[in-house]
Design a protein around this motif. Structure first.
Motif, PDB file in Angstrom:
ATOM      1  N   GLN A   2      30.243  46.289  41.020  1.00  0.00           N
ATOM      2  CA  GLN A   2      29.197  46.297  42.109  1.00  0.00           C
ATOM      3  C   GLN A   2      28.216  46.772  40.999  1.00  0.00           C
ATOM      4  OE1 GLN A   2      30.041  46.806  45.319  1.00  0.00           O
ATOM      5  NE2 GLN A   2      27.661  47.420  44.993  1.00  0.00           N
ATOM      6  N   THR A   3      27.118  45.141  41.337  1.00  0.00           N
ATOM      7  CA  THR A   3      26.316  45.245  41.316  1.00  0.00           C
ATOM      8  C   THR A   3      24.545  47.096  41.970  1.00  0.00           C
ATOM      9  OG1 THR A   3      24.211  43.945  42.561  1.00  0.00           O
ATOM     10  CG2 THR A   3      25.715  43.350  40.386  1.00  0.00           C
ATOM     11  N   GLN A   4      23.504  47.435  41.380  1.00  0.00           N
ATOM     12  CA  GLN A   4      23.306  47.900  42.285  1.00  0.00           C
ATOM     13  C   GLN A   4      23.009  47.603  44.063  1.00  0.00           C
ATOM     14  OE1 GLN A   4      19.194  48.592  40.112  1.00  0.00           O
ATOM     15  NE2 GLN A   4      19.986  49.584  38.425  1.00  0.00           N
ATOM     16  N   GLY A   5      22.802  46.535  43.837  1.00  0.00           N
ATOM     17  CA  GLY A   5      22.948  45.844  45.133  1.00  0.00           C
ATOM     18  C   GLY A   5      24.593  45.377  45.683  1.00  0.00           C
ATOM     19  N   PRO A   6      24.596  44.560  45.634  1.00  0.00           N
ATOM     20  CA  PRO A   6      26.117  43.723  46.417  1.00  0.00           C
ATOM     21  C   PRO A   6      26.772  43.552  45.625  1.00  0.00           C
ATOM     22  CG  PRO A   6      25.003  42.020  46.015  1.00  0.00           C
ATOM     23  CD  PRO A   6      23.846  42.776  45.465  1.00  0.00           C
ATOM     24  N   TYR A   7      28.094  43.744  45.982  1.00  0.00           N
ATOM     25  CA  TYR A   7      29.579  43.447  44.577  1.00  0.00           C
ATOM     26  C   TYR A   7      29.359  41.567  44.684  1.00  0.00           C
ATOM     27  CZ  TYR A   7      34.449  43.055  42.964  1.00  0.00           C
ATOM     28  OH  TYR A   7      35.653  42.831  42.128  1.00  0.00           O
TER      29      TYR A   7
END
Length: 137
Positions: A104-109
């Motif tokens: 899980q990034t700061q945006g999407p998985y």
């Protein structure tokens, strides 16, 4: 007329090897043409993915293949998080270089895998990347 993205062209070292990678990714890449080393897939989004061995080198005398790092990411919407995980496993098990395991990034998985030429393929379950999403239409 509105400017539209028509195609992504990748200058590859071995078009047959690249076709194999993108087929493993799940794209229906056609066999390379018999008259020149190119494979073109027009996707349902309307954008074509072009794999070629000689467009840049033939048409741009100043072109040289990059030697390190990467300049772009090609994002492919995989659906659910579990599908990102499964595609990561499939591609890395097939011997392709994993750059970033599913997380899980700061945006999407997302996960990142290198194609045979070091182009980075970003696999996501990022809903805005879904073609059927009305915000992207």
């Amino acid at each position: 007329m509105e400017m539209q993205l028509s195609m992504v062209v990748l200058e590859v070292r071995d078009v047959t090897r690249s076709v194999e990678f993108y087929r493993t990714l799940g794209l229906a890449m056609p066999d390379p043409r018999t008259d020149r080393p190119v494979s073109i897939l027009r996707m349902s989004s309307g954008v074509s993915l072009v794999l070629t061995e000689d467009f840049a080198s033939t048409n741009d005398p100043t072109w040289s293949r990059p030697t390190g790092g990467y300049q772009q990411l090609m994002e492919f919407f995989a659906g659910e998080d579990a599908e990102v995980d499964a595609m990561w496993e499939k591609l890395t098990a097939a011997g392709y270089e994993g750059r970033m395991a599913p997380t899980q990034t700061q945006g999407p998985y997302a996960a990142m895998v290198d194609d045979p030429d070091g182009n980075v393929v970003l696999l996501t379950s990022d809903e805005p990347a879904r073609i059927s999403n009305k915000d992207n239409a």
